[in-house]
Scaffold this motif. Sequence first.
Motif, PDB file in Angstrom:
ATOM      1  N   ASP A  65     -12.760 -10.343   1.723  1.00  0.00           N
ATOM      2  CA  ASP A  65     -12.673  -9.788   0.236  1.00  0.00           C
ATOM      3  C   ASP A  65     -12.025  -8.795   0.035  1.00  0.00           C
ATOM      4  OD1 ASP A  65     -14.802  -8.422   1.291  1.00  0.00           O
ATOM      5  OD2 ASP A  65     -16.260  -8.024   0.327  1.00  0.00           O
ATOM      6  N   ARG A  66     -11.932  -7.854   1.253  1.00  0.00           N
ATOM      7  CA  ARG A  66     -10.885  -6.852   1.349  1.00  0.00           C
ATOM      8  C   ARG A  66      -9.587  -7.032   2.176  1.00  0.00           C
ATOM      9  NH1 ARG A  66     -13.715  -5.632  -2.153  1.00  0.00           N
ATOM     10  NH2 ARG A  66     -15.692  -4.142  -2.201  1.00  0.00           N
ATOM     11  N   VAL A  67      -8.784  -6.441   2.100  1.00  0.00           N
ATOM     12  CA  VAL A  67      -7.828  -6.516   3.276  1.00  0.00           C
ATOM     13  C   VAL A  67      -6.828  -4.852   3.163  1.00  0.00           C
ATOM     14  CG1 VAL A  67      -4.698  -6.118   3.428  1.00  0.00           C
ATOM     15  CG2 VAL A  67      -6.683  -8.079   2.454  1.00  0.00           C
ATOM     16  N   LYS A  68      -7.111  -4.138   4.328  1.00  0.00           N
ATOM     17  CA  LYS A  68      -7.064  -2.662   4.935  1.00  0.00           C
ATOM     18  C   LYS A  68      -5.163  -2.750   5.444  1.00  0.00           C
ATOM     19  CE  LYS A  68      -9.119   1.507   6.232  1.00  0.00           C
ATOM     20  NZ  LYS A  68      -8.571   2.292   5.722  1.00  0.00           N
ATOM     21  N   THR A  69      -4.363  -1.764   4.929  1.00  0.00           N
ATOM     22  CA  THR A  69      -3.236  -2.499   5.481  1.00  0.00           C
ATOM     23  C   THR A  69      -2.831  -0.815   6.797  1.00  0.00           C
ATOM     24  OG1 THR A  69      -2.634  -0.377   3.857  1.00  0.00           O
ATOM     25  CG2 THR A  69      -1.694  -2.049   2.618  1.00  0.00           C
ATOM     26  N   SER A  70      -4.091   0.361   6.478  1.00  0.00           N
ATOM     27  CA  SER A  70      -4.105   1.087   8.085  1.00  0.00           C
ATOM     28  C   SER A  70      -5.461   1.087   8.689  1.00  0.00           C
ATOM     29  CB  SER A  70      -3.186   2.032   7.524  1.00  0.00           C
ATOM     30  OG  SER A  70      -1.862   1.660   6.193  1.00  0.00           O
ATOM     31  N   THR A  71      -5.514   0.928   9.738  1.00  0.00           N
ATOM     32  CA  THR A  71      -6.766   1.332   9.831  1.00  0.00           C
ATOM     33  C   THR A  71      -6.294   2.530  11.750  1.00  0.00           C
ATOM     34  OG1 THR A  71      -6.380  -0.337  12.396  1.00  0.00           O
ATOM     35  CG2 THR A  71      -7.483  -1.129   9.967  1.00  0.00           C
ATOM     36  N   VAL A  72      -5.345   2.189  12.332  1.00  0.00           N
ATOM     37  CA  VAL A  72      -5.423   2.614  14.103  1.00  0.00           C
ATOM     38  C   VAL A  72      -4.094   3.581  13.749  1.00  0.00           C
ATOM     39  CG1 VAL A  72      -4.708   3.360  16.195  1.00  0.00           C
ATOM     40  CG2 VAL A  72      -6.317   1.525  15.910  1.00  0.00           C
ATOM     41  N   THR A  73      -3.246   2.736  12.751  1.00  0.00           N
ATOM     42  CA  THR A  73      -1.982   3.366  12.722  1.00  0.00           C
ATOM     43  C   THR A  73      -1.404   3.703  10.461  1.00  0.00           C
ATOM     44  OG1 THR A  73      -0.327   2.077  13.460  1.00  0.00           O
ATOM     45  CG2 THR A  73      -0.482   4.421  14.962  1.00  0.00           C
ATOM     46  N   ARG A  74      -1.077   4.729   9.679  1.00  0.00           N
ATOM     47  CA  ARG A  74       0.003   4.407   8.930  1.00  0.00           C
ATOM     48  C   ARG A  74       0.323   2.411   8.487  1.00  0.00           C
ATOM     49  NH1 ARG A  74      -0.633   4.540   3.569  1.00  0.00           N
ATOM     50  NH2 ARG A  74       0.267   5.054   2.134  1.00  0.00           N
ATOM     51  N   ALA A  75       0.297   1.996   7.587  1.00  0.00           N
ATOM     52  CA  ALA A  75       1.460   0.808   7.362  1.00  0.00           C
ATOM     53  C   ALA A  75       2.768   1.427   6.693  1.00  0.00           C
ATOM     54  CB  ALA A  75       1.420  -0.288   5.928  1.00  0.00           C
ATOM     55  N   THR A  76       4.388   0.805   6.987  1.00  0.00           N
ATOM     56  CA  THR A  76       4.797   1.377   6.892  1.00  0.00           C
ATOM     57  C   THR A  76       5.334   0.858   5.633  1.00  0.00           C
ATOM     58  OG1 THR A  76       6.677   0.372   8.138  1.00  0.00           O
ATOM     59  CG2 THR A  76       5.687   2.566   9.264  1.00  0.00           C
ATOM     60  N   PHE A  77       6.276   1.769   4.809  1.00  0.00           N
ATOM     61  CA  PHE A  77       7.424   1.717   3.939  1.00  0.00           C
ATOM     62  C   PHE A  77       8.444   1.820   3.874  1.00  0.00           C
ATOM     63  CE2 PHE A  77       8.332   2.418  -0.716  1.00  0.00           C
ATOM     64  CZ  PHE A  77       8.674   1.402  -1.011  1.00  0.00           C
ATOM     65  N   LYS A  78       9.986   0.965   4.194  1.00  0.00           N
ATOM     66  CA  LYS A  78      11.142   1.205   4.349  1.00  0.00           C
ATOM     67  C   LYS A  78      11.704  -0.048   3.079  1.00  0.00           C
ATOM     68  CE  LYS A  78      14.772   2.707   6.679  1.00  0.00           C
ATOM     69  NZ  LYS A  78      14.980   2.759   8.479  1.00  0.00           N
ATOM     70  N   ASN A  79      12.653   0.186   1.941  1.00  0.00           N
ATOM     71  CA  ASN A  79      14.009  -1.292   1.329  1.00  0.00           C
ATOM     72  C   ASN A  79      12.901  -1.952   0.720  1.00  0.00           C
ATOM     73  OD1 ASN A  79      16.013   0.367   2.389  1.00  0.00           O
ATOM     74  ND2 ASN A  79      16.041  -0.643   4.489  1.00  0.00           N
ATOM     75  N   ASN A  80      11.448  -1.456   0.358  1.00  0.00           N
ATOM     76  CA  ASN A  80      10.831  -2.881  -0.675  1.00  0.00           C
ATOM     77  C   ASN A  80      10.302  -3.279   0.862  1.00  0.00           C
ATOM     78  OD1 ASN A  80      11.298  -1.251  -2.718  1.00  0.00           O
ATOM     79  ND2 ASN A  80      13.084  -2.657  -3.229  1.00  0.00           N
ATOM     80  N   VAL A  81       9.815  -3.070   1.775  1.00  0.00           N
ATOM     81  CA  VAL A  81       9.238  -4.254   2.949  1.00  0.00           C
ATOM     82  C   VAL A  81       7.567  -2.805   3.220  1.00  0.00           C
ATOM     83  CG1 VAL A  81       9.037  -5.195   4.793  1.00  0.00           C
ATOM     84  CG2 VAL A  81      10.977  -5.452   3.054  1.00  0.00           C
ATOM     85  N   VAL A  82       6.794  -3.641   3.073  1.00  0.00           N
ATOM     86  CA  VAL A  82       5.581  -3.069   3.446  1.00  0.00           C
ATOM     87  C   VAL A  82       5.836  -3.517   4.907  1.00  0.00           C
ATOM     88  CG1 VAL A  82       2.324  -2.843   3.607  1.00  0.00           C
ATOM     89  CG2 VAL A  82       4.683  -2.415   1.068  1.00  0.00           C
ATOM     90  N   THR A  83       4.993  -2.423   6.743  1.00  0.00           N
ATOM     91  CA  THR A  83       4.774  -3.603   7.218  1.00  0.00           C
ATOM     92  C   THR A  83       3.735  -2.604   8.025  1.00  0.00           C
ATOM     93  OG1 THR A  83       7.260  -3.529   8.122  1.00  0.00           O
ATOM     94  CG2 THR A  83       6.070  -3.715   9.531  1.00  0.00           C
ATOM     95  N   ALA A  84       2.771  -3.777   8.465  1.00  0.00           N
ATOM     96  CA  ALA A  84       1.118  -3.127   8.524  1.00  0.00           C
ATOM     97  C   ALA A  84       1.264  -3.070  10.227  1.00  0.00           C
ATOM     98  CB  ALA A  84       0.093  -3.013   7.914  1.00  0.00           C
ATOM     99  N   THR A  85       0.798  -2.551  10.985  1.00  0.00           N
ATOM    100  CA  THR A  85       0.789  -3.451  12.199  1.00  0.00           C
ATOM    101  C   THR A  85      -0.643  -3.053  12.655  1.00  0.00           C
ATOM    102  OG1 THR A  85       1.873  -1.244  13.785  1.00  0.00           O
ATOM    103  CG2 THR A  85       3.177  -2.757  12.709  1.00  0.00           C
TER     104      THR A  85
END
Length: 134
Positions: A65-85
């Motif tokens: 029921d939930r997705v969180k993009t960032s917990t320890v480090t913020r997800a990045t957004f560049k060139n229309n790509v979101v990267t969540a580590t």
Amino acid sequence: MLRTKDFYVLLIVMGGVVSGAACAYADAHMDRVLKELDPEERAHQACTLRGLDVLRKGTHLRRIDRVKTSTVTRATFKNNVVTATSGAVRANHRWYGLKYKCTVTDDQMRAKSFDFQLGAEIPEDKYEDYGLWK
């Protein structure tokens, strides 16, 4: 005069029309909300929406029921790509680690792809540190 079988078929068809109309209304409302966000936040939200669908179909987890993009480090957004580590996904009131890469459209309104790697369950004593809740 309608026979019982014909009546049930009519109800099913009408239900589909009403459901379709409700979905169209919800989509239009979501589009209005997304347009009000800045492009980066809009991309994060588009990825969250797509991620919920992909994760529900592509994992063993139930009741996601939930997705969180960032917990320890913020997800990045560049060139229309979101990267969540260091993202997370909640299923049945338990959180699991999540890494993903999500490509969005040029207007950031829709996610075109969502590739993910599901991690281990996050211990409950880490929830507060990661900004998670039960």
